[in-house]
Motif scaffolding. Structure first.
Motif, PDB file in Angstrom:
ATOM      1  N   SER A   9       1.394 -40.073  60.493  1.00 15.74           N
ATOM      2  CA  SER A   9       0.691 -38.937  59.893  1.00 15.74           C
ATOM      3  C   SER A   9       1.056 -37.635  60.597  1.00 15.74           C
ATOM      4  O   SER A   9       1.196 -36.586  59.946  1.00 15.74           O
ATOM      5  CB  SER A   9      -0.823 -39.168  59.930  1.00 15.74           C
ATOM      6  OG  SER A   9      -1.274 -39.342  61.258  1.00 15.74           O
ATOM      7  N   LEU A  50      -2.013 -37.129  48.472  1.00 15.08           N
ATOM      8  CA  LEU A  50      -1.431 -38.402  48.049  1.00 15.08           C
ATOM      9  C   LEU A  50      -1.035 -39.253  49.249  1.00 15.08           C
ATOM     10  O   LEU A  50      -1.176 -40.488  49.224  1.00 15.08           O
ATOM     11  CB  LEU A  50      -0.213 -38.144  47.155  1.00 15.08           C
ATOM     12  CG  LEU A  50      -0.514 -37.522  45.784  1.00 15.08           C
ATOM     13  CD1 LEU A  50       0.781 -37.207  45.053  1.00 15.08           C
ATOM     14  CD2 LEU A  50      -1.385 -38.458  44.943  1.00 15.08           C
ATOM     15  N   PHE A  51      -0.547 -38.619  50.304  1.00  9.51           N
ATOM     16  CA  PHE A  51      -0.213 -39.361  51.520  1.00  9.51           C
ATOM     17  C   PHE A  51      -1.462 -40.018  52.099  1.00  9.51           C
ATOM     18  O   PHE A  51      -1.439 -41.190  52.502  1.00  9.51           O
ATOM     19  CB  PHE A  51       0.417 -38.419  52.542  1.00  9.51           C
ATOM     20  CG  PHE A  51       0.585 -39.029  53.908  1.00  9.51           C
ATOM     21  CD1 PHE A  51       1.622 -39.914  54.163  1.00  9.51           C
ATOM     22  CD2 PHE A  51      -0.301 -38.730  54.925  1.00  9.51           C
ATOM     23  CE1 PHE A  51       1.772 -40.487  55.416  1.00  9.51           C
ATOM     24  CE2 PHE A  51      -0.165 -39.298  56.184  1.00  9.51           C
ATOM     25  CZ  PHE A  51       0.882 -40.179  56.424  1.00  9.51           C
ATOM     26  N   LEU A  61      -4.223 -40.872  50.511  1.00  6.01           N
ATOM     27  CA  LEU A  61      -4.613 -41.994  49.656  1.00  6.01           C
ATOM     28  C   LEU A  61      -3.715 -43.204  49.889  1.00  6.01           C
ATOM     29  O   LEU A  61      -4.191 -44.353  49.897  1.00  6.01           O
ATOM     30  CB  LEU A  61      -4.546 -41.579  48.187  1.00  6.01           C
ATOM     31  CG  LEU A  61      -5.617 -40.619  47.660  1.00  6.01           C
ATOM     32  CD1 LEU A  61      -5.469 -40.457  46.157  1.00  6.01           C
ATOM     33  CD2 LEU A  61      -7.011 -41.123  47.992  1.00  6.01           C
ATOM     34  N   ALA A  62      -2.420 -42.964  50.060  1.00 11.11           N
ATOM     35  CA  ALA A  62      -1.498 -44.074  50.294  1.00 11.11           C
ATOM     36  C   ALA A  62      -1.858 -44.814  51.573  1.00 11.11           C
ATOM     37  O   ALA A  62      -1.828 -46.052  51.623  1.00 11.11           O
ATOM     38  CB  ALA A  62      -0.063 -43.548  50.366  1.00 11.11           C
ATOM     39  N   VAL A  63      -2.211 -44.080  52.617  1.00 13.30           N
ATOM     40  CA  VAL A  63      -2.602 -44.711  53.883  1.00 13.30           C
ATOM     41  C   VAL A  63      -3.899 -45.489  53.712  1.00 13.30           C
ATOM     42  O   VAL A  63      -4.026 -46.634  54.172  1.00 13.30           O
ATOM     43  CB  VAL A  63      -2.750 -43.646  54.986  1.00 13.30           C
ATOM     44  CG1 VAL A  63      -3.360 -44.257  56.238  1.00 13.30           C
ATOM     45  CG2 VAL A  63      -1.398 -43.029  55.321  1.00 13.30           C
ATOM     46  N   GLY A  92      -3.335 -48.461  51.208  1.00 14.93           N
ATOM     47  CA  GLY A  92      -2.365 -49.376  51.804  1.00 14.93           C
ATOM     48  C   GLY A  92      -2.985 -50.181  52.924  1.00 14.93           C
ATOM     49  O   GLY A  92      -2.759 -51.398  53.043  1.00 14.93           O
TER      50      GLY A  92
END
Length: 692
Positions: A209, A225-226, A228-230, A233
């Motif tokens: 991050s 979006l990053f 949310l992906a973390v 995921g």
């Protein structure tokens, strides 16, 4: 065709979404009239329009999916909003509360299942774990009240991971024993999967991050979006590791906690989308599970429901009061802990559904669990609302008066990229306690007269509009001003007086100046012309990537009249980004402006530093002026923030070395540093206006 889905129950996706949005809008407004938390209204609305009520909506795949997403989002936001420094500092309290909040219900529930319901030991153990866990249903109330940094609340949120993890491990073990797969291979895979997951998230997410936020400077939607992906995921990998997805989402929030400032645009987007959409879908989904008619199906369902409700109320209350007594929490804090840990939904549903599928539970336990969820879904937010407000009243929050209203001015002619860095710094020091949210930031550009002055003013206003748009992402109001003045410093000083500014955040490029000037003509004139708190800043890296704040404390600076407020702002920056502080006190007994003899009541610089709120993990060390540069050279990484608490010439704490120290720091590092000049107290503002 849309019309095909307008029957009862509604099946058209557009109509379902529209009805859900109406519920999210209307239910809180109605409940607010009766002084009840809005989330209760969404749950009740779900029960009313759901399959067990009027049957207007089915709990189909769409609702289930969005409800699961909302739950994961809720746990993720809880991990983000927790005061990470305090969480680490009080981790043993989270562990104690988590263990008590699990063990007391587990013991009582197992005994009740065996004695009152005639269950076997495995079935009774699983029955107890239904309410031994808890879901943070009332977290939106805690967040709205601004209590996420309260120690008792931090312990409760941290304890959620302990209770849910152990409860779900009990589920895995009991089910494995029931189906005959409880062997050495099972234990090996479980321990390996859980340990690998926890270590993997904790070691990979923070550096990843930091790299992303430092490298990607495009649309802010990419940052969201990053994140949310973390979050999702990590939730998926948790399931792969053999534990529940909610644990992964919470851990992702903790891992990103230090990287996302609590008062920045990104955090505001995360909270806004969650509170407006995802979390309400989770509450609606929970409400649709409720079916009060099951109480009429027979005495067994009524008995199970009664046992579950009484047991969860008694045992969660006992755990909260035992923890509160052990650590000295007030009565209102204990009751808030009780209310927050009372909520049941995700883990309870997972346990009872799996137990029902493998034959350990009958329909009475399934229906009784749903009734329990209904009862605690109403009680949990109401208790947190009632006693959370009491916590606010009894923890000594200062009342806001007009005299101490914080007003921050950001005069800037920097590029848009660097202007954002200044505003990120202003966001971090901006007070957000109750009553102060209305104070805007002031953005100023001073244009000097020239043949192209009109075009220059238009360009300045366009730049300021970009600043307003950026600040809007953090829900921070900005007042923009463009002034025409031959003397830029004079324009800044006039704006300071006219807007009753308390703090000035000004940017510096680090360039060497002529003669005896510290920063340059404009900034030096501002420092001479105002007694307000001034932060001279060079911000090149995202403030959110800061992992440590190094604070230089010149000898005698603690006697400066504005010392406390200056340290409060520094600690607020560190707290906002989850960074620790390393305070470097310069030892020089020969400092001419230091009092010759301090009275016994006057504290040392360390004591004075520690006495200022908020609490931030701090390590102290001493050095002298000769070795200071070498000390600072060790902390010039891109994730370091150097802060010097300086003093104006001839003020308490001033030393000739402070005249050249900013230039030396500029040569040492390409990273962020701030020179903080404490306020010198009140003086007649009319003398500012006399400056030419």
């Amino acid at each position: 065709m849309i019309s095909d889905g307008l029957g009862i129950p509604i099946t058209d996706s557009v109509a379902i979404f529209w009805l859900a949005i109406v519920v999210f809008l209307v239910a809180p407004l109605v409940l607010d009239r009766y002084r009840l938390p809005g989330i209760v209204g969404i749950i009740i609305a779900g029960a009313t329009i759901g399959p067990n009520g009027l049957g207007i909506l089915e709990r189909g795949e769409t609702i289930v999916l969005l409800g699961e997403v909302g739950l994961l989002y809720l746990m993720f936001v809880a991990g983000l909003e927790i005061d990470f420094a305090r969480f680490v500092e009080t981790r043993e309290r989270s562990l104690v509360f988590g263990l008590l909040s699990f063990l007391i219900p587990q013991a009582v529930g197992t005994a009740a299942g065996m004695v009152l319901l005639g269950m076997s030991f495995p079935a009774a153990s699983l029955f107890a774990s239904i309410f031994a866990s808890h879901t943070l249903l009332a977290f939106p109330v805690v967040s709205r009240l601004g209590l996420t940094d309260n120690e008792s609340i931090t312990a409760t949120i941290g304890g959620t991971i302990v209770t849910d993890t152990i409860a779900l491990l009990v589920l895995a073990v009991v089910v494995a024993a029931e189906v005959g797969t409880l062997d050495a291979t099972f234990w090996f895979q479980l321990v390996l999967g859980v340990s690998t997951f926890f270590l993997g998230v904790w070691l990979v997410v923070p550096p990843l991050s930091r790299w992303f936020f430092r490298t990607v400077t495009q649309e802010s939607s990419l940052e969201y979006l990053f994140v949310l992906a973390v979050a999702f995921g990590s939730a998926f990998l948790a399931m792969v590791a053999g534990i529940e997805a909610i644990v992964g989402a919470f851990l992702a929030g903790l891992a990103l906690n230090r990287q996302i400032p609590h008062h920045g645009p990104l955090m505001n987007r995360i909270e806004f989308v969650g509170n407006a959409l995802f979390i309400p879908f989770f509450l609606l989904s929970v409400g649709m599970l409720v079916d009060v008619r099951v109480l009429l199906e027979g005495w067994e369902t009524l008995l199970v429901s009664t046992i579950l409700v009484v047991a969860v109320l008694a045992t969660k209350w006992a755990a909260a009061w035992a923890t509160g007594a052990a650590f000295g929490y007030s009565e209102s804090e204990r009751m808030t802990m009780f209310g927050l840990s009372l909520g049941q939904a995700a883990a309870a549903l997972a346990i009872v559904l799996v137990g029902y599928d493998v034959g350990l539970f009958g329909e009475s336990v399934l229906n009784g669990t749903i009734v329990m969820i209904l009862v605690v879904s109403v009680l949990s937010p109401a208790i947190v609302e009632r006693y959370g407000r009491e916590v606010i009243r009894t923890t000594g929050r200062e009342e806001v008066t007009e005299d101490r209203l914080q007003r921050i001015l950001v005069p800037s002619s920097a590029t848009a990229e660097h202007r954002r860095g200044l505003f990120d710094l202003a966001f971090a020091i901006r007070e957000t306690e109750t009553g102060l949210d209305a104070a805007p930031l002031y953005a100023l550009t001073v244009v000097q007269p020239s043949p192209t002055v009109e075009a220059d003013v238009a360009a300045a206003e366009a730049d300021l509009e970009e600043t307003v748009a950026y600040a809007a992402g953090a829900a921070v109001p900005v007042v923009t001003q463009t002034r025409i003045d031959h003397n830029v410093a004079s324009g800044v000083l006039r704006a300071t007086v006219e807007n009753r500014i308390s703090t000035v955040v000004v940017g510096w490029d680090g360039a060497a100046s002529r003669g005896q000037r510290v920063f340059g003509e404009v900034i030096d004139q501002v420092l001479v012309g105002t007694d307000r708190l001034v932060l001279v800043s060079r911000v090149r890296e995202p403030i959110s990537t800061t992992t440590e704040v190094t604070v230089v404390l010149p000898p005698g600076i603690e006697y400066n009249q504005g010392f406390d407020e200056a340290i409060r702002q520094i600690k607020r920056i560190a707290s906002d980004v989850g960074a620790s502080i390393r305070a470097v006190a310069v030892d020089d007994d020969g400092e001419p402006t230091r009092p010759l003899k301090a009275s016994a009541s006057e504290s040392t610089v360390e004591e004075a530093f520690d006495a200022v709120e908020p609490e931030v993990p701090t390590q102290f060390e001493t050095t002298n002026w000769e070795r200071l540069t070498d000390r600072l050279a060790e902390r010039t990484g891109r994730s370091q923030l150097i802060v010097v608490v300086s003093a104006r010439r001839n003020a308490l704490g001033w030393h000739p070395e402070l005249r050249t120290l900013p230039k030396r720091i500029s040569g040492l590092t390409d990273g962020n540093f701030v020179i903080v000049y404490p306020a010198r107290g009140e003086r007649d503002d009319r003398q500012f206006l006399e400056m030419r």
